[in-house]
Write a protein that holds these residues in place. Structure first.
Motif, PDB file in Angstrom:
ATOM      1  N   TYR A  65       0.824  -1.205   0.000  1.00  0.00           N
ATOM      2  CA  TYR A  65       0.000   0.000   0.000  1.00  0.00           C
ATOM      3  C   TYR A  65       0.863   1.263   0.000  1.00  0.00           C
ATOM      4  N   ILE A  66       2.077   1.193   0.559  1.00  0.00           N
ATOM      5  CA  ILE A  66       2.983   2.337   0.485  1.00  0.00           C
ATOM      6  C   ILE A  66       3.471   2.512  -0.951  1.00  0.00           C
ATOM      7  N   ARG A  67       3.762   1.402  -1.620  1.00  0.00           N
ATOM      8  CA  ARG A  67       4.162   1.487  -3.030  1.00  0.00           C
ATOM      9  C   ARG A  67       3.049   2.137  -3.845  1.00  0.00           C
ATOM     10  N   GLU A  68       1.799   1.806  -3.537  1.00  0.00           N
ATOM     11  CA  GLU A  68       0.670   2.397  -4.250  1.00  0.00           C
ATOM     12  C   GLU A  68       0.577   3.899  -3.987  1.00  0.00           C
ATOM     13  N   ILE A  69       0.783   4.314  -2.737  1.00  0.00           N
ATOM     14  CA  ILE A  69       0.757   5.737  -2.407  1.00  0.00           C
ATOM     15  C   ILE A  69       1.837   6.484  -3.180  1.00  0.00           C
ATOM     16  N   VAL A  70       3.034   5.915  -3.215  1.00  0.00           N
ATOM     17  CA  VAL A  70       4.144   6.544  -3.932  1.00  0.00           C
ATOM     18  C   VAL A  70       3.814   6.665  -5.424  1.00  0.00           C
ATOM     19  N   GLU A  71       3.229   5.612  -5.989  1.00  0.00           N
ATOM     20  CA  GLU A  71       2.867   5.635  -7.414  1.00  0.00           C
ATOM     21  C   GLU A  71       1.817   6.698  -7.688  1.00  0.00           C
ATOM     22  N   ILE A  72       0.836   6.826  -6.814  1.00  0.00           N
ATOM     23  CA  ILE A  72      -0.227   7.816  -7.000  1.00  0.00           C
ATOM     24  C   ILE A  72       0.349   9.229  -6.999  1.00  0.00           C
ATOM     25  N   ILE A  73       1.199   9.522  -6.034  1.00  0.00           N
ATOM     26  CA  ILE A  73       1.747  10.873  -5.917  1.00  0.00           C
ATOM     27  C   ILE A  73       2.710  11.176  -7.056  1.00  0.00           C
ATOM     28  N   ARG A  74       3.651  10.259  -7.322  1.00  0.00           N
ATOM     29  CA  ARG A  74       4.679  10.525  -8.330  1.00  0.00           C
ATOM     30  C   ARG A  74       4.109  10.564  -9.748  1.00  0.00           C
ATOM     31  N   SER A  75       3.022   9.853  -9.993  1.00  0.00           N
ATOM     32  CA  SER A  75       2.439   9.833 -11.344  1.00  0.00           C
ATOM     33  C   SER A  75       1.521  11.015 -11.599  1.00  0.00           C
ATOM     34  N   GLY A  76       1.332  11.878 -10.596  1.00  0.00           N
ATOM     35  CA  GLY A  76       0.533  13.076 -10.778  1.00  0.00           C
ATOM     36  C   GLY A  76      -0.962  12.859 -10.731  1.00  0.00           C
ATOM     37  N   ARG A  77      -1.419  11.770 -10.130  1.00  0.00           N
ATOM     38  CA  ARG A  77      -2.850  11.478 -10.145  1.00  0.00           C
ATOM     39  C   ARG A  77      -3.667  12.462  -9.321  1.00  0.00           C
ATOM     40  N   ILE A  78      -3.057  13.118  -8.325  1.00  0.00           N
ATOM     41  CA  ILE A  78      -3.796  14.133  -7.567  1.00  0.00           C
ATOM     42  C   ILE A  78      -3.262  15.530  -7.876  1.00  0.00           C
ATOM     43  N   VAL A 117       1.430  18.478  -5.502  1.00  0.00           N
ATOM     44  CA  VAL A 117       1.190  18.478  -4.054  1.00  0.00           C
ATOM     45  C   VAL A 117       1.860  19.706  -3.442  1.00  0.00           C
ATOM     46  N   SER A 118       1.077  20.517  -2.743  1.00  0.00           N
ATOM     47  CA  SER A 118       1.602  21.731  -2.120  1.00  0.00           C
ATOM     48  C   SER A 118       1.810  21.579  -0.623  1.00  0.00           C
ATOM     49  N   GLU A 119       1.140  20.597  -0.017  1.00  0.00           N
ATOM     50  CA  GLU A 119       1.225  20.441   1.434  1.00  0.00           C
ATOM     51  C   GLU A 119       0.971  18.987   1.811  1.00  0.00           C
ATOM     52  N   VAL A 120       1.670  18.538   2.845  1.00  0.00           N
ATOM     53  CA  VAL A 120       1.429  17.224   3.429  1.00  0.00           C
ATOM     54  C   VAL A 120       1.272  17.424   4.932  1.00  0.00           C
ATOM     55  N   LYS A 121       0.157  16.957   5.470  1.00  0.00           N
ATOM     56  CA  LYS A 121      -0.081  17.064   6.907  1.00  0.00           C
ATOM     57  C   LYS A 121      -0.010  15.681   7.541  1.00  0.00           C
ATOM     58  N   THR A 122       0.681  15.601   8.670  1.00  0.00           N
ATOM     59  CA  THR A 122       0.740  14.359   9.447  1.00  0.00           C
ATOM     60  C   THR A 122       0.292  14.672  10.871  1.00  0.00           C
ATOM     61  N   MET A 182       6.225   7.648   9.404  1.00  0.00           N
ATOM     62  CA  MET A 182       5.315   8.491   8.641  1.00  0.00           C
ATOM     63  C   MET A 182       6.066   9.421   7.691  1.00  0.00           C
ATOM     64  N   MET A 183       7.136  10.039   8.187  1.00  0.00           N
ATOM     65  CA  MET A 183       7.897  10.956   7.339  1.00  0.00           C
ATOM     66  C   MET A 183       8.561  10.233   6.179  1.00  0.00           C
ATOM     67  N   ASN A 184       8.907   8.952   6.378  1.00  0.00           N
ATOM     68  CA  ASN A 184       9.517   8.226   5.281  1.00  0.00           C
ATOM     69  C   ASN A 184       8.529   7.966   4.156  1.00  0.00           C
ATOM     70  N   VAL A 185       7.255   7.811   4.484  1.00  0.00           N
ATOM     71  CA  VAL A 185       6.235   7.715   3.439  1.00  0.00           C
ATOM     72  C   VAL A 185       6.213   9.004   2.627  1.00  0.00           C
ATOM     73  N   VAL A 186       6.314  10.132   3.327  1.00  0.00           N
ATOM     74  CA  VAL A 186       6.283  11.432   2.660  1.00  0.00           C
ATOM     75  C   VAL A 186       7.507  11.615   1.769  1.00  0.00           C
ATOM     76  N   THR A 187       8.700  11.358   2.297  1.00  0.00           N
ATOM     77  CA  THR A 187       9.915  11.579   1.501  1.00  0.00           C
ATOM     78  C   THR A 187       9.979  10.623   0.315  1.00  0.00           C
ATOM     79  N   PHE A 188       9.475   9.403   0.487  1.00  0.00           N
ATOM     80  CA  PHE A 188       9.423   8.421  -0.594  1.00  0.00           C
ATOM     81  C   PHE A 188       8.484   8.913  -1.691  1.00  0.00           C
ATOM     82  N   ALA A 189       7.269   9.314  -1.293  1.00  0.00           N
ATOM     83  CA  ALA A 189       6.266   9.733  -2.274  1.00  0.00           C
ATOM     84  C   ALA A 189       6.667  11.028  -2.977  1.00  0.00           C
TER      85      ALA A 189
END
Length: 433
Positions: A169-182, A185-190, A251-258
């Protein structure tokens, strides 16, 4: 004993296939020394056998190509429990150096308290051992950089236990963000629940089964208190960084990865907290931190506890990516896309990206030992993510906004904040220079 093989050139494609940003080519050497272990099996020693250490020992014992040859802990109760799990085939010791001295051990798993990670990992790399070290990588930015340098010098495969990075599911999150599907990205809140509070009580004598001086190791000598060791060390500044470096590193590693900034850092950080009087622990129960990144430019925030409309009912932790097309709400286990306050289908990708799947975090490390290709949570990635969290704590304790030069790993014109990037280890537990 491991004997280095001839140098192997690692190509740019090798790095990218490991999920590393192109910037890793500057941070990581092109030549990685080392070779596969002398047998088809990986012979390991376990150092640190508390809660997480016990889980990792169980992982080793159920892995068919791993042999556990030694177990080590300064708490005899932990050590006895491990011996009961492993049986008579493994040596038991309270001194980790006895594990590193063994020529028949290929690699070590380090699950000590955080303040021991640097010393054990550095000495293990110098002894020719590959290392799986639990997160956070370290407690100070300076020792993290030394861990990276020593791992590179000796050609060791060091996997940091940011195990969510290997989840599908982390790989999926990274793919979604990096492929521009949303969109951009201007902000990430944790957000996360509060740090622990406990009223101060008097210290006491350490129990007979614990070598307390060795438990303290490189940290300052202070009287023993049962609520400041083992699991509870996480809220003590001498040993750890509160939830910021505990769950925050995950959590931050998900952000830096994505966001594709695994090998970079923020340009600034600020933090506030509201400490409680008479707390046995060093970290305030509530805390807010804010980092600013450039290339790509975005803001990252951390809030304890979760508040406001960004948090769904019942959510005690989470991460939300704010894109031009909507919000990707995530947590460990899944994600959902939201537009105008309700769940919606994800837009189509704007570009194709390749985010390789991991065979599992522990297996990925074992594979790296054989291939000599960097693991998915290589020590440099672990260092950058840990440093991000440590910077948040430094901003908290300095009480002012800080400007950060991530390439030099120094604050800009702030000697007081720079002094908090490291500390002098206590004798005789100093890290080798």
């Amino acid at each position: 004993m491991n004997h280095p093989a001839p140098d192997r050139t690692t190509t740019r494609r090798d790095f990218l296939q490991r999920g590393l940003a192109a910037g890793a080519l500057v941070a990581a050497p092109a030549l990685l020394r080392g070779g596969p272990p002398p047998s088809e099996r990986v012979r390991v020693g376990h150092i640190g056998l508390g809660g997480r250490g016990s889980s990792l020992l169980a992982q080793s014992l159920k892995t068919s190509d791993v042999d556990v040859l030694a177990v080590c802990d300064v708490d005899r109760s932990h050590l006895d429990r491990a011996v009961a799990s492993v049986g008579k085939g493994a040596a038991a010791t309270t001194d980790y150096r006895r594990v590193l001295d063994r020529g028949d051990i290929d690699a070590v798993i380090v699950a000590t308290p955080d303040h021991w990670h640097a010393l054990v990992t550095i000495q293990a790399c110098a002894a020719g051992k590959d290392v799986y070290v639990e997160k956070p990588l370290c407690t100070f930015v300076a020792e993290g950089r030394q861990m990276v340098d020593v791992a590179r010098k000796h050609g060791r495969m060091v996997q940091v236990g940011i195990n969510h990075r290997s989840a599908e599911y982390i790989r999926e999150i990274v793919e979604i963000i990096r492929s521009g599907r949303i969109g951009k990205v201007s902000e990430v809140k944790t957000w996360m629940w509060e740090n622990r509070f406990k009223k101060r009580t008097a210290p006491s004598a350490p129990p007979a089964h614990l070598d307390y001086d060795r438990w303290l190791g490189p940290a300052p000598r202070v009287p023993y208190h049962p609520d400041r060791v083992h699991f509870n060390f996480r809220w003590c500044l001498d040993y750890a960084g509160g939830y910021m470096t505990d769950w925050g590193v995950h959590m931050m590693n998900v952000v830096t990865f994505a966001m594709d900034v695994d090998h970079k850092g923020p340009k600034s950080v600020r933090a506030t907290g509201r400490p409680y009087d008479d707390n046995l622990y060093d970290f305030p129960r509530t805390m807010e931190a804010r980092w600013e990144f450039e290339d790509p430019g975005f803001t990252l925030t951390w809030t304890q506890p979760a508040t406001g409309g960004d948090v769904l009912p019942g959510e005690r932790y989470g991460m939300t990516f704010y894109g031009e097309a909507g919000q990707l709400r995530t947590k460990f286990g899944g994600h959902a896309f939201w537009v105008d306050g309700k769940e919606a289908p994800l837009p189509e990708p704007a570009r194709t990206v390749d985010v390789p799947r991991s065979p599992g975090h522990f297996r990925d490390w074992l594979d790296s030992i054989r291939s000599r290709e960097l693991p998915i949570a290589d020590v440099e990635i672990g260092h950058r993510t840990t440093a991000l969290c440590v910077l948040g704590n430094i901003a908290l304790f300095t009480g002012r906004p800080l400007e950060w030069d991530w390439k030099r790993e120094r604050f800009i014109d702030d000697r007081h904040a720079d002094a908090m990037l490291g500390r002098d280890d206590r004798e005789p537990y100093r890290r080798p220079s």
